[in-house]
Design an enzyme around this catalytic site. Structure first.
Site, PDB file in Angstrom:
ATOM      1  N   HIS A  30      43.414 -19.138  32.475  1.00  0.00           N
ATOM      2  CA  HIS A  30      44.807 -18.738  32.279  1.00  0.00           C
ATOM      3  C   HIS A  30      45.703 -19.773  32.946  1.00  0.00           C
ATOM      4  O   HIS A  30      45.464 -20.185  34.080  1.00  0.00           O
ATOM      5  CB  HIS A  30      45.051 -17.349  32.870  1.00  0.00           C
ATOM      6  CG  HIS A  30      46.393 -16.798  32.510  1.00  0.00           C
ATOM      7  ND1 HIS A  30      46.848 -16.753  31.207  1.00  0.00           N
ATOM      8  CD2 HIS A  30      47.391 -16.287  33.282  1.00  0.00           C
ATOM      9  CE1 HIS A  30      48.065 -16.212  31.193  1.00  0.00           C
ATOM     10  NE2 HIS A  30      48.417 -15.944  32.433  1.00  0.00           N
ATOM     11  N   HIS A  42      54.334 -17.724  33.356  1.00  0.00           N
ATOM     12  CA  HIS A  42      53.226 -17.943  32.426  1.00  0.00           C
ATOM     13  C   HIS A  42      53.390 -17.096  31.185  1.00  0.00           C
ATOM     14  O   HIS A  42      54.090 -16.080  31.188  1.00  0.00           O
ATOM     15  CB  HIS A  42      51.881 -17.653  33.116  1.00  0.00           C
ATOM     16  CG  HIS A  42      51.816 -16.329  33.802  1.00  0.00           C
ATOM     17  ND1 HIS A  42      50.910 -15.355  33.478  1.00  0.00           N
ATOM     18  CD2 HIS A  42      52.549 -15.807  34.833  1.00  0.00           C
ATOM     19  CE1 HIS A  42      51.065 -14.296  34.257  1.00  0.00           C
ATOM     20  NE2 HIS A  42      52.059 -14.540  35.087  1.00  0.00           N
ATOM     21  N   CYS A 153      48.720 -19.613  26.449  1.00  0.00           N
ATOM     22  CA  CYS A 153      49.267 -19.912  27.773  1.00  0.00           C
ATOM     23  C   CYS A 153      49.197 -21.398  28.112  1.00  0.00           C
ATOM     24  O   CYS A 153      50.078 -21.936  28.802  1.00  0.00           O
ATOM     25  CB  CYS A 153      48.558 -19.089  28.843  1.00  0.00           C
ATOM     26  SG  CYS A 153      46.748 -19.329  28.909  1.00  0.00           S
TER      27      CYS A 153
END
Length: 248
Positions: A30, A42, A153
């Site tokens: 991530h 994010h 992301c």
């Protein structure tokens, strides 16, 4: 950071850094932008911090400590992140994982030495203040429709760092971890016919690895010709004029 690891200490972070943390035994990472004050901005799948929209979700959510799946009081409430961009504290972003820093403008040999995609790029980064501005702007206005392969992301963080976007959204995105998977499939398909010949296993492996490396370099946003520099304000206008057709 070493040749094979981008691991970094929290005290060495600075606003504008592109950071990431691996989930589920290095299957998925991530990504986000550290903006200072222990905050990370994010992009997520409709505000679901641990969601990818793929079968990986079963592995990701089951591997993260329960405490990490509940954002603290200082983070953006999920119900307010209707466009998928979150502001989280560093600890919630890491979700119990290790902190790594994405590298920019790396040499080709270093790019290939890090065989797993999603850790570095050949593209250069813009100044940190511009990176933070983009991240804060997108926190307010969103980054469009989440797509595990074309708008995830990592795409978000790379855009914040470079301002670069792929012109034709119908093509593959520029996420290193997604491109790594696709390059692996291309290499496997390319080398498969060689198995029907008398080609040695060593030569088959060497060919597959060469194709894999060439595919990764060709897909990297620092080498592609189908990208354009877009200001974050113009990006917002583009997104307002488009509609989400899928939340995949």
């Amino acid at each position: 950071m070493g040749l094979f690891s981008n691991r970094v200490n929290k005290k060495n972070l600075k606003p504008g850094d592109h950071i990431y943390s691996w989930r589920t035994a290095y299957i998925y990472a991530h990504h986000g932008i550290y903006v200072g004050g222990d905050k990370v901005i994010h992009f997520t799948r409709w505000g679901q911090e641990l969601g990818t929209g793929t079968v990986l979700d079963v592995l990701v959510t089951s591997s993260v400590p329960a405490r990490a799946q509940v954002p603290c009081s200082t983070c953006t409430p999920t119900e307010e992140a209707h466009h998928g961009v979150l502001s989280s504290c560093l600890n919630c972003f890491l979700a119990g994982g290790v902190l790594y820093c994405y590298e920019y403008a790396v040499q080709r040999y270093l790019f290939l030495a890090k065989v797993r995609g999603g850790t570095c790029t050949l593209a250069a980064s813009d100044p940190d203040d511009i990176v933070v501005h983009r991240a804060n702007h997108l926190l307010k206005y969103g980054f469009g429709c989440y797509n595990a392969f074309k708008n995830n992301c990592e795409h978000f963080a790379i855009y914040c760092k470079t301002g670069l976007l792929v012109l034709d959204q119908r093509t593959m995105g520029h996420s290193g971890q997604a491109d790594s998977l696709v390059s692996g499939l291309i290499a496997a398909a390319f080398s498969a016919p060689l198995r029907l010949t008398n080609t040695s296993i060593f030569d088959i492996g060497a060919t597959a690895f060469r194709v894999y490396c060439e595919s990764r370099i060709a897909a990297d946003i620092g080498k592609r010709s189908d990208v354009v520099k877009v200001s974050v304000e113009d990006l917002t206008t583009r997104l307002e004029n488009s509609r989400c057709t899928t939340d995949y």
